[in-house]
Design a protein around this motif. Structure first.
Motif, short mmCIF file in Angstrom:
data_model
loop_
_atom_site.label_atom_id
_atom_site.label_comp_id
_atom_site.label_asym_id
_atom_site.label_seq_id
_atom_site.Cartn_x
_atom_site.Cartn_y
_atom_site.Cartn_z
N SER A 1 27.97 32.06 17.58
CA SER A 1 27.73 33.51 17.54
C SER A 1 29.16 34.23 17.30
N ASN A 2 29.02 35.56 16.89
CA ASN A 2 30.54 36.29 16.78
C ASN A 2 31.05 36.60 18.22
N THR A 3 31.88 37.53 18.21
CA THR A 3 32.50 37.87 19.69
C THR A 3 31.28 38.91 20.42
N SER A 4 31.70 38.71 21.97
CA SER A 4 30.79 39.58 22.92
C SER A 4 31.35 40.75 23.16
N VAL A 5 30.67 41.83 23.45
CA VAL A 5 30.96 43.05 23.95
C VAL A 5 30.87 43.15 25.63
N ASP A 6 30.31 41.86 25.96
CA ASP A 6 29.97 41.76 27.48
C ASP A 6 31.26 41.30 28.05
N ARG A 7 31.57 42.10 29.23
CA ARG A 7 32.75 41.57 29.95
C ARG A 7 32.46 41.45 31.23
N ALA B 1 40.12 44.38 36.52
CA ALA B 1 39.44 45.48 35.80
C ALA B 1 40.48 46.36 35.17
N GLU B 2 41.85 46.18 35.90
CA GLU B 2 42.91 47.24 35.56
C GLU B 2 43.51 46.53 33.96
N ARG B 3 43.53 45.42 34.01
CA ARG B 3 44.01 44.60 32.86
C ARG B 3 43.05 44.95 31.70
N LEU B 4 41.79 44.88 31.88
CA LEU B 4 40.57 45.21 30.77
C LEU B 4 40.80 46.53 30.40
N THR B 5 40.89 47.63 31.45
CA THR B 5 41.14 49.11 30.95
C THR B 5 42.29 49.30 30.14
N GLU B 6 43.25 48.57 30.56
CA GLU B 6 44.56 48.57 29.69
C GLU B 6 44.56 48.27 28.15
N ILE B 7 43.59 47.00 28.28
CA ILE B 7 43.22 46.49 26.73
C ILE B 7 42.44 47.51 26.14
N GLY B 8 41.41 48.07 26.67
CA GLY B 8 40.54 48.65 25.81
C GLY B 8 39.55 47.94 25.16
N ASN B 9 38.67 48.58 24.21
CA ASN B 9 37.60 48.21 23.58
C ASN B 9 37.88 46.66 22.55
N GLY B 10 36.98 46.05 22.52
CA GLY B 10 37.21 44.82 21.46
C GLY B 10 36.26 43.75 22.02
N GLY B 11 36.14 42.90 20.99
CA GLY B 11 35.02 41.70 21.21
C GLY B 11 35.84 40.43 21.90
N VAL B 12 35.03 39.87 22.98
CA VAL B 12 35.69 38.76 23.50
C VAL B 12 35.27 37.56 22.97
N SER B 13 36.24 36.48 22.86
CA SER B 13 35.84 35.04 22.18
C SER B 13 36.50 34.27 23.12
N GLY B 14 36.31 32.95 23.03
CA GLY B 14 36.52 31.57 23.91
C GLY B 14 35.76 31.46 25.02
N GLN B 15 36.36 30.73 26.05
CA GLN B 15 35.42 30.41 27.14
C GLN B 15 34.42 31.04 27.70
N PRO B 16 34.72 32.64 27.82
CA PRO B 16 33.68 33.54 28.24
C PRO B 16 32.55 33.68 27.47
N VAL B 17 32.55 33.30 26.18
CA VAL B 17 31.25 33.39 25.38
C VAL B 17 30.40 32.07 25.46
N LYS B 18 31.32 30.99 26.01
CA LYS B 18 30.62 29.60 25.52
C LYS B 18 29.12 29.67 25.99
N ASP B 19 28.74 30.15 27.24
CA ASP B 19 27.18 29.61 27.65
C ASP B 19 26.32 30.80 26.89
N LYS B 20 27.04 31.95 26.79
CA LYS B 20 26.14 32.82 25.81
C LYS B 20 25.50 32.29 24.64
N SER B 21 26.77 31.75 23.77
CA SER B 21 26.37 31.33 22.34
C SER B 21 25.40 30.24 22.24
N THR B 22 25.74 29.24 23.46
CA THR B 22 24.73 27.93 23.68
C THR B 22 23.56 28.42 23.99
#
Length: 345
Positions: free
Chosen positions: A247-253, A260-281
């Motif tokens: 699948s593509n990147t995920s908006v789920d964080r 939470a501070e780091r994620l707020t600082e980053i702002g919006n965007g799609g997550v890729s890598g290990q955090p989406v492994k189980d979702k895409s499987t």
């Protein structure tokens, strides 16, 4: 090992987007040194007939590909072929070149072994991609991932896809309609089933005007629920599409180690890598089981080890693609996956 112990710590101390361009220059430069291409091949490539896969009329020399987004402008695929990939997907290509979203727009989540990006389809446009693809040395299968320009009005979306499809048709082996990137504005229409029927139908009609038809796949999001996945299965059955990339990147964080501070600082965007492994499987398994394996699936999302790739194949993927795993693990990952697949066969 040299990559993880020596190169990665250096690369990861710089801005991700800057280092991306630097590594491109580095690979280009080293590949020009006489004999280096064959050194790369001897280090990373596995040539074995048992790895070959026949899919939608194409012969992939092995099932491990590079996902779209890495070589957006088709400038490095000839060199990357020496790392042992079975196929490389270029793009996302849009009709006109566009700068994408303002920088910074690419962020590492080191503790999560992930990346967040909101690149926004930055690419040099169709004409540049064609110029680069004319340099194809024919080492491996090339996919063309296509999208729409950000400024395009909804009534002209299909026109954008069509322009890229017709332009790239002589130069790529298969196509991917990218309708699931979370970083492109006015996204709702692209996920509407009626619109997708129209888009796929138009592109398929254009495909028939060529002497040799090219396979067309749809790239979907990992965040789709079961009802939406049922719609995807219906869509593919109705249109006779050649396959799906899940699948593509995920908006789920949720469940990220990053604060939470780091994620707020980053702002919006799609997550890729290990955090989406189980979702895409899960998406792969659902599509494969529910459709009774009615169409090919390319599995992508969070493949950082050979086992991750085997899990995707076990779930129903015919081929796999890496991207974030390639950045975190280096080119030896391709060889490890191919070796593991051979050991299974």
């Amino acid at each position: 090992m040299m990559y993880k112990s020596l190169l990665r710590p250096i690369f990861f101390s710089f801005d991700p987007e800057k280092i991306h361009h630097f590594t491109f220059s580095l690979v280009k430069f080293t590949s020009k040194i006489p004999g280096m291409a064959s050194v790369f091949r001897s280090l990373y490539a596995i040539e074995d007939k048992k790895l070959e896969r026949q899919l939608f009329g194409l012969t992939f020399k092995n099932p491990v590909g590079l996902a779209a987004g890495f070589d957006k402008n088709a400038v490095l695929y000839n060199e990357l072929a020496n790392f042992g990939f079975g196929f490389i997907e270029i793009g996302t290509v849009t009709p006109k070149g566009q700068v994408g979203n303002p920088k910074k727009r690419l962020f590492r989540l080191k503790d999560d072994q992930g990346i967040i990006n909101r690149m926004g389809f930055n690419n040099e446009g169709l004409e540049q991609a064609i110029l680069q693809l004319k340099k194809n040395k024919g080492k491996l299968i090339i996919g063309g991932n296509i999208g729409k320009n950000t400024q395009t009005n909804p009534e002209d979306y299909t026109k954008d896809y069509l322009e890229c499809f017709n332009g790239l048709h002589p130069y790529v082996d298969y196509f991917v309609l990218n309708v699931s990137c979370p970083n492109v504005g006015s996204h709702a229409k692209l996920n509407d089933k009626d619109y997708l029927l129209e888009l796929i139908g138009t592109v398929q009609k254009a495909n028939k005007t060529f002497a040799k038809q090219k396979p067309i796949l749809l790239k979907i999001a990992p965040d789709l629920n079961d009802n939406q996945l049922d719609e995807i299965i219906e869509l593919i059955t109705e249109t006779n599409l050649d396959g799906v990339i899940a699948s593509n990147t995920s908006v789920d964080r949720s469940n990220l180690k990053a604060s939470a501070e780091r994620l707020t600082e980053i702002g919006n965007g799609g997550v890729s890598g290990q955090p989406v492994k189980d979702k895409s499987t899960r998406v792969i398994k659902y599509l494969a089981d529910k459709s009774n394996k009615a169409f090919p699936i390319i599995g992508v999302g969070g493949i950082h080890t050979a086992q991750d790739a085997l899990d995707k194949i076990e779930a129903g993927a015919d081929l796999v693609q890496i991207y974030t795993g390639f950045i975190y693990e280096g080119p030896s990952l391709i060889k490890k996956i191919n070796k593991a697949i051979l050991n299974k066969s």
